[in-house]
Scaffold this active site. Structure first.
Site, PDB file in Angstrom:
ATOM      1  N   HIS A   1     -40.470  84.878   1.126  1.00  0.00           N
ATOM      2  CA  HIS A   1     -39.063  84.712   0.727  1.00  0.00           C
ATOM      3  C   HIS A   1     -38.478  86.058   0.292  1.00  0.00           C
ATOM      4  CE1 HIS A   1     -40.187  80.345  -0.468  1.00  0.00           C
ATOM      5  NE2 HIS A   1     -39.392  80.261   0.585  1.00  0.00           N
TER       6      HIS A   1
ATOM      7  N   LYS B   1     -38.271  65.288   0.377  1.00  0.00           N
ATOM      8  CA  LYS B   1     -39.547  66.009   0.517  1.00  0.00           C
ATOM      9  C   LYS B   1     -39.891  66.824  -0.722  1.00  0.00           C
ATOM     10  CE  LYS B   1     -38.571  67.821   4.644  1.00  0.00           C
ATOM     11  NZ  LYS B   1     -38.751  68.787   5.716  1.00  0.00           N
TER      12      LYS B   1
ATOM     13  N   ARG C   1     -40.333  81.207  10.928  1.00  0.00           N
ATOM     14  CA  ARG C   1     -41.732  81.587  11.176  1.00  0.00           C
ATOM     15  C   ARG C   1     -42.197  81.118  12.542  1.00  0.00           C
ATOM     16  NH1 ARG C   1     -43.453  78.832   5.654  1.00  0.00           N
ATOM     17  NH2 ARG C   1     -42.016  77.404   6.653  1.00  0.00           N
TER      18      ARG C   1
ATOM     19  N   SER D   1     -44.654  77.880   0.703  1.00  0.00           N
ATOM     20  CA  SER D   1     -44.715  77.390  -0.680  1.00  0.00           C
ATOM     21  C   SER D   1     -45.675  76.210  -0.791  1.00  0.00           C
ATOM     22  CB  SER D   1     -43.327  76.963  -1.161  1.00  0.00           C
ATOM     23  OG  SER D   1     -42.467  78.071  -1.230  1.00  0.00           O
TER      24      SER D   1
HETATM   25  O1  PNS Z   1     -37.151  76.046   1.277  1.00  0.00           O
HETATM   26  P1  PNS Z   1     -36.757  74.817   2.046  1.00  0.00           P
HETATM   27  O2  PNS Z   1     -37.417  73.593   1.456  1.00  0.00           O
HETATM   28  O3  PNS Z   1     -37.008  74.945   3.520  1.00  0.00           O
HETATM   29  O4  PNS Z   1     -35.179  74.674   1.844  1.00  0.00           O
HETATM   30  C1  PNS Z   1     -34.463  73.598   2.393  1.00  0.00           C
HETATM   31  C2  PNS Z   1     -33.049  73.542   1.776  1.00  0.00           C
HETATM   32  C3  PNS Z   1     -33.156  73.372   0.258  1.00  0.00           C
HETATM   33  C4  PNS Z   1     -32.314  74.838   2.109  1.00  0.00           C
HETATM   34  C5  PNS Z   1     -32.310  72.334   2.404  1.00  0.00           C
HETATM   35  O5  PNS Z   1     -33.046  71.163   2.179  1.00  0.00           O
HETATM   36  C6  PNS Z   1     -30.892  72.193   1.859  1.00  0.00           C
HETATM   37  O6  PNS Z   1     -29.997  72.872   2.311  1.00  0.00           O
HETATM   38  N1  PNS Z   1     -30.723  71.289   0.850  1.00  0.00           N
HETATM   39  C7  PNS Z   1     -29.448  71.056   0.224  1.00  0.00           C
HETATM   40  C8  PNS Z   1     -28.796  69.772   0.733  1.00  0.00           C
HETATM   41  C9  PNS Z   1     -27.994  70.048   1.991  1.00  0.00           C
HETATM   42  O7  PNS Z   1     -27.048  70.803   1.993  1.00  0.00           O
HETATM   43  N2  PNS Z   1     -28.423  69.441   3.133  1.00  0.00           N
HETATM   44  C10 PNS Z   1     -27.811  69.665   4.427  1.00  0.00           C
HETATM   45  C11 PNS Z   1     -26.730  68.678   4.770  1.00  0.00           C
HETATM   46  S1  PNS Z   1     -27.319  67.049   4.966  1.00  0.00           S
END
Ligand code: PNS
Length: 162
Positions: free
Chosen positions: A17, A41, A91, A129
């Site tokens: 990150h 999740k 990735r 993570s």
């Molecule tokens: O590090 P991650 O777990 O891959 O991050 C995923 C994250 C937190 C960026 C994604 O789940 C997210 O954007 N969550 C916020 C809710 C949202 O905006 N969802 C998209 C529209 S449904």
């Protein structure tokens, strides 16, 4: 001022990150590292407040980067702040497939919000993570994978291995 957001669940923030954030900080005037919930999740080894604090410590050497926490949709936050882009790391092909969908969902919620996908550095592209949490649970040394601030936090002896 061109503001970009590096979003994630950061549970916890890793060196992968941090590499991405440092690269984003060279491409944009300002960067916000945004701690969000990853929906259903989200297993939550670290609380949102802890994740934020670890992100703040990990990026403290970057003058144009700050960290924030938001409990809501990423696109809503981006609109509120006037961000021009989201920066995500990719990735694998699986990451790309997911990020492609997320990019257009977010564009639909905030028209014109660009998603910039950066290839993950080969040094970190196998790490996640999820793996960090697994190694923390089994009390392994994470110095090669996590920012120093996170390693120090773990060394304080708080029991995250729950
Ligand atoms: O590090 P991650 O777990 O891959 O991050 C995923 C994250 C937190 C960026 C994604 O789940 C997210 O954007 N969550 C916020 C809710 C949202 O905006 N969802 C998209 C529209 S449904």
């Amino acid at each position: 001022m061109r503001l970009a957001i590096c979003p994630g669940s950061f549970d916890p923030i890793t060196l992968g990150h941090l590499d991405l954030i440092e690269r984003a900080a060279r491409l944009f005037d300002e960067v916000i590292v945004l701690v969000l919930s990853n929906g259903e999740k989200d297993r939550g080894m670290f609380t949102p407040g802890e994740r934020l604090r670890l992100c703040e410590k990990a990026v403290s050497h970057l003058p144009n980067v700050r960290a924030d926490l938001f409990d809501g949709l990423l696109a809503v936050y981006a609109k509120e702040k006037g961000a021009v882009a989201l920066v995500k790391g990719v990735r694998t092909g699986t990451d790309y497939d997911w990020e492609y969908q997320m990019a257009w969902i977010n564009d639909g919620l905030y028209k014109g919000l660009e998603t910039v996908l950066l290839p993950a550095s080969p040094t970190y592209c196998f790490f996640s993570s999820t793996m960090a949490r697994e190694m923390i649970r089994h009390h392994q040394d994470l110095t090669p994978y996590l920012p120093q601030a996170v390693v120090e936090e773990l060394e304080k002896g708080n029991d995250y291995a729950k």
